[in-house]
Design a protein around this motif. Structure first.
Motif, mmCIF file in Angstrom:
data_model
loop_
_atom_site.group_PDB
_atom_site.id
_atom_site.type_symbol
_atom_site.label_atom_id
_atom_site.label_comp_id
_atom_site.label_asym_id
_atom_site.label_seq_id
_atom_site.Cartn_x
_atom_site.Cartn_y
_atom_site.Cartn_z
ATOM 1 N N ALA A 87 0.874 -1.335 0.061
ATOM 2 C CA ALA A 87 -0.079 0.005 0.087
ATOM 3 C C ALA A 87 0.894 1.027 0.047
ATOM 4 O O ALA A 87 0.403 2.290 -0.590
ATOM 5 C CB ALA A 87 -0.826 0.074 1.049
ATOM 6 N N GLY A 126 1.792 1.829 -3.648
ATOM 7 C CA GLY A 126 0.619 2.269 -4.071
ATOM 8 C C GLY A 126 0.422 3.889 -3.602
ATOM 9 O O GLY A 126 -0.013 4.714 -4.512
ATOM 10 N N ALA A 127 0.674 4.164 -2.370
ATOM 11 C CA ALA A 127 0.440 5.674 -2.040
ATOM 12 C C ALA A 127 1.523 6.528 -2.776
ATOM 13 O O ALA A 127 1.418 7.782 -3.232
ATOM 14 C CB ALA A 127 0.795 5.668 -0.774
ATOM 15 N N LEU A 162 2.910 6.029 -5.534
ATOM 16 C CA LEU A 162 2.264 6.151 -7.393
ATOM 17 C C LEU A 162 1.087 7.213 -7.250
ATOM 18 O O LEU A 162 0.930 7.813 -8.246
ATOM 19 C CB LEU A 162 2.200 4.958 -7.500
ATOM 20 C CG LEU A 162 3.262 3.796 -7.733
ATOM 21 C CD1 LEU A 162 2.476 2.518 -8.558
ATOM 22 C CD2 LEU A 162 4.025 4.364 -8.773
ATOM 23 N N SER A 163 0.377 7.268 -6.159
ATOM 24 C CA SER A 163 -0.903 8.045 -6.234
ATOM 25 C C SER A 163 -0.517 9.359 -5.706
ATOM 26 O O SER A 163 -1.401 10.172 -5.493
ATOM 27 C CB SER A 163 -2.004 7.213 -5.339
ATOM 28 O OG SER A 163 -2.280 6.076 -5.658
#
Lengths: 332, 332
Positions: free
Chosen positions: B258, B261-262, B264-265
């Protein structure tokens, strides 16, 4: 415990109500569920499920209450409605509590007529359970009483205190007053008076004012406010969460790297969604009544109905109503 | 335009105030900034920057107002405070507007004394600009008047209407009343009365009630409420956003996938942060006064101060005050 469900309350009634009843039985949340509403529709819907037939009963009610029905006239005009009848089943001793996902005003009006107030309780309140960063918080009133006196708010503090003790097993719940600042002198006339009254209270562990910014931190157990402010606040939180997610979603759609990122972070979003999900909390309890009535969200699904049944069963088991009656009997 | 800054208002004063003044000049937001406060401290702080010396002036004020100072007594007891003096500079015609990141109650009290109310305005209000999914919304009152009459709220609607017209250039702003339901019959006595009064208004384009859940959707231009409800609501939104981010952060920390993911976001989070960032909006305007006073957040940084200066300069240029004066002169 035997819980009656107004099976024609929710926006998608009776599907969520029937599914909720089935789930409640399968998970042994209560011994028996009584589905109240149009018998033919309910029987047909129940046919879809495999379950212990002894544990779900249908009680026929021919009428349905709609959002546009004026709460005050329901008890007279819609005597054979699923809502009025679900309460009647409780007052006749055939069920230990009821739930409805219908119009909150109507549930309050019908409950007041059917269950009656506890002696010496001025006005019942709607107590919502709020998800927070910490422990869940009880907030009351969130909509039943839009014009309140100091006496009303002091009683809400007492009822919230009992609720927290009996349901969340908090020995000495921290009770706070919603306000615009932490200082004693903050607030309008009503809130300043209530603050003083709560400071003098020997019953409630009053920890002072709480501001909107600290509501979701989970630092208190009970938050007291009038029904106008409480309702605005409840819906504001709901809307803020929704808008934040909408903005994020729109942005994620525009950027494929962010999209991959969001997929990888999925467990975080899922967790957050679950934490903020109203269906987890089983709706709001009407406190101050001589009986148990739980209001679920109009958009409830089966899980939300099941959790509302759980809350009603928990309340019935806890002896909350009997204790509140005893408390107010001795008080005055 | 010449804008006076109470340089000893914010939590970290005078650093953000001085930085904000420098930024305002460098970005040509106004011709001149007058920093009001302890001369030695301000001179020393200014030495850190390279700027056009003709465009920043220091006016000495020996006293500072603290959070615990009672707003009502400030004008008498702290005549040589940076706040009182910044307003005085405006009333003497040496500046066109002022900003302060100090105690809102104190700014309101000092402004009322210094600028005076516009004739026929019953009570000035604090108008905050709210970030939404759509266009920014003006919400008033967010804290100046905790006990309101229907007349007060009707005037807030008129003042909000003018604000939206003059600053956001909305030709026919949609004005809504914060309430607990969309129907005309919803609300407490005060809000039901105001709803009727606004329906009859020939000045305001009243579009009806707005619920908390729709506040951040940006579907109206002006939202009217009393200062108690407005303040609770404003802080609730702030808190809800903060709590949502905190829960997400905690979860992201626990899960390395995650976390990636964070990362990348990240642009999504950055965008959201910017959208919800109070420092982008330059604070709240006191409306109904015979002058321009902007209150910035106590936790303002240099950028927030700069944006508050921008709002004050924009107000001064727009002729909002003159128009409001004319409007209320002719009205009664």
């Amino acid at each position: 415990m035997r819980i009656a469900i107004d099976a024609f309350g929710s926006d998608n009634a009776p599907f969520p109500e029937v599914e909720g009843a089935i789930l409640a039985i399968k998970e042994d949340i209560c011994e028996k569920v009584i589905l109240v509403g149009k018998e033919d529709e309910l029987s047909k819907e129940l046919e879809k499920y495999y379950f212990d037939k002894d544990r779900i009963e249908i009680v026929h009610a021919s009428e349905v209450i709609f959002m546009h029905d004026a709460p005050a006239s329901i008890v007279k005009k819609k005597k054979d409605s699923s809502l009025v009848k679900a309460i009647q089943i409780c007052t006749e001793g055939k069920a230990d509590g009821m739930i409805s996902a219908g119009n909150t005003g109507a549930v309050m009006a019908a409950s007041l007529f059917g269950f009656k107030r506890i002696k010496n309780v001025l006005r019942p309140a709607i107590a919502a359970t709020f998800p927070t960063q910490g422990n869940p918080e009880i907030i009351l009133d969130v909509g039943a009483n839009v014009d309140c006196s100091p006496d009303n708010l002091v009683q809400f503090a007492e009822l919230g205190n009992l609720y927290s003790k009996f349901i969340f097993k908090n020995e000495n719940p921290k009770v706070a007053l919603l306000n615009i600042g932490e200082e004693t002198t903050k607030g309008n006339e009503l809130y300043k008076t209530v603050h003083q009254r709560l400071l003098e209270s020997k019953i409630v562990n009053f920890v002072g004012n709480i501001e909107g910014k600290d509501l979701l931190r989970g630092i208190v157990d009970v938050v007291v406010c009038d029904g106008f402010v409480g309702n605005v606040m409840l819906k504001t939180v709901e809307g803020a969460a929704f808008s934040i997610f909408s903005i994020m979603k729109d942005q994620i759609k525009k950027d494929w790297i962010a999209k991959i990122g969001a997929l990888l972070s999925f467990p975080v979003y899922a967790y957050l969604k679950k934490r903020l999900d109203h269906t987890e909390y089983g709706g709001a309890l009407l406190v101050g009544l001589n009986g148990i009535a739980v209001v679920a969200h109009g958009r409830s699904n089966g899980k939300a109905i099941k959790n509302a049944v759980r809350l009603a069963a928990k309340m019935a088991e806890s002896g909350f109503v009997e204790h509140a009656k005893e408390y107010y009997d001795n008080k005055i």
